[in-house]
Design a protein around this motif. Sequence first.
Motif, PDB file in Angstrom:
ATOM      1  N   LEU A  91       0.828  -1.207   0.000  1.00 27.08           N
ATOM      2  CA  LEU A  91       0.000   0.000   0.000  1.00 27.08           C
ATOM      3  C   LEU A  91       0.862   1.257   0.000  1.00 27.08           C
ATOM      4  N   LYS A  92       1.910   1.267   0.823  1.00 29.94           N
ATOM      5  CA  LYS A  92       2.820   2.423   0.856  1.00 29.94           C
ATOM      6  C   LYS A  92       3.472   2.638  -0.502  1.00 29.94           C
ATOM      7  N   ASN A  93       3.895   1.550  -1.144  1.00 27.62           N
ATOM      8  CA  ASN A  93       4.509   1.661  -2.469  1.00 27.62           C
ATOM      9  C   ASN A  93       3.508   2.174  -3.501  1.00 27.62           C
ATOM     10  N   LEU A  94       2.274   1.705  -3.407  1.00 29.45           N
ATOM     11  CA  LEU A  94       1.229   2.146  -4.326  1.00 29.45           C
ATOM     12  C   LEU A  94       0.967   3.647  -4.177  1.00 29.45           C
ATOM     13  N   LEU A  95       0.883   4.109  -2.934  1.00 35.91           N
ATOM     14  CA  LEU A  95       0.659   5.534  -2.689  1.00 35.91           C
ATOM     15  C   LEU A  95       1.852   6.372  -3.153  1.00 35.91           C
ATOM     16  N   ALA A  96       3.055   5.892  -2.902  1.00 38.57           N
ATOM     17  CA  ALA A  96       4.249   6.611  -3.346  1.00 38.57           C
ATOM     18  C   ALA A  96       4.277   6.718  -4.866  1.00 38.57           C
ATOM     19  N   LYS A  97       3.948   5.626  -5.546  1.00 44.19           N
ATOM     20  CA  LYS A  97       3.923   5.626  -7.015  1.00 44.19           C
ATOM     21  C   LYS A  97       2.863   6.606  -7.535  1.00 44.19           C
ATOM     22  N   TYR A  98       1.691   6.601  -6.917  1.00 42.57           N
ATOM     23  CA  TYR A  98       0.608   7.507  -7.320  1.00 42.57           C
ATOM     24  C   TYR A  98       1.057   8.966  -7.238  1.00 42.57           C
ATOM     25  N   PHE A  99       1.639   9.361  -6.109  1.00 44.13           N
ATOM     26  CA  PHE A  99       2.047  10.753  -5.940  1.00 44.13           C
ATOM     27  C   PHE A  99       3.259  11.100  -6.800  1.00 44.13           C
ATOM     28  N   ALA A 100       4.139  10.147  -7.034  1.00 44.31           N
ATOM     29  CA  ALA A 100       5.284  10.385  -7.923  1.00 44.31           C
ATOM     30  C   ALA A 100       4.797  10.638  -9.350  1.00 44.31           C
ATOM     31  N   GLU A 101       3.829   9.846  -9.807  1.00 44.35           N
ATOM     32  CA  GLU A 101       3.282  10.035 -11.152  1.00 44.35           C
ATOM     33  C   GLU A 101       2.586  11.385 -11.287  1.00 44.35           C
TER      34      GLU A 101
END
Length: 70
Positions: free
Chosen positions: A31-41
């Motif tokens: 979940l943390k990785n998913l959120l980080a990827k979302y905000f990075a994109e």
Amino acid sequence: MGSINQPLSNAQLEILKAFSFDLSDDDLKELKNLLAKYFAEKAIKSANSVWEEKGWNDDKVDDFLNRKLR
């Protein structure tokens, strides 16, 4: 140090409601990785928009990098 009385944001409230149960360590990490990827994109899309809006190119960026700011 005093406490800050700030209400939770709409995103925080939704996350609290959605995850009112314990996640496994692996799920929490995912979940943390998913959120980080979302905000990075989102950040990359925003930067690309500014890049195009300003008509920047590699030469302009090199100029920024080599400029003394002080």
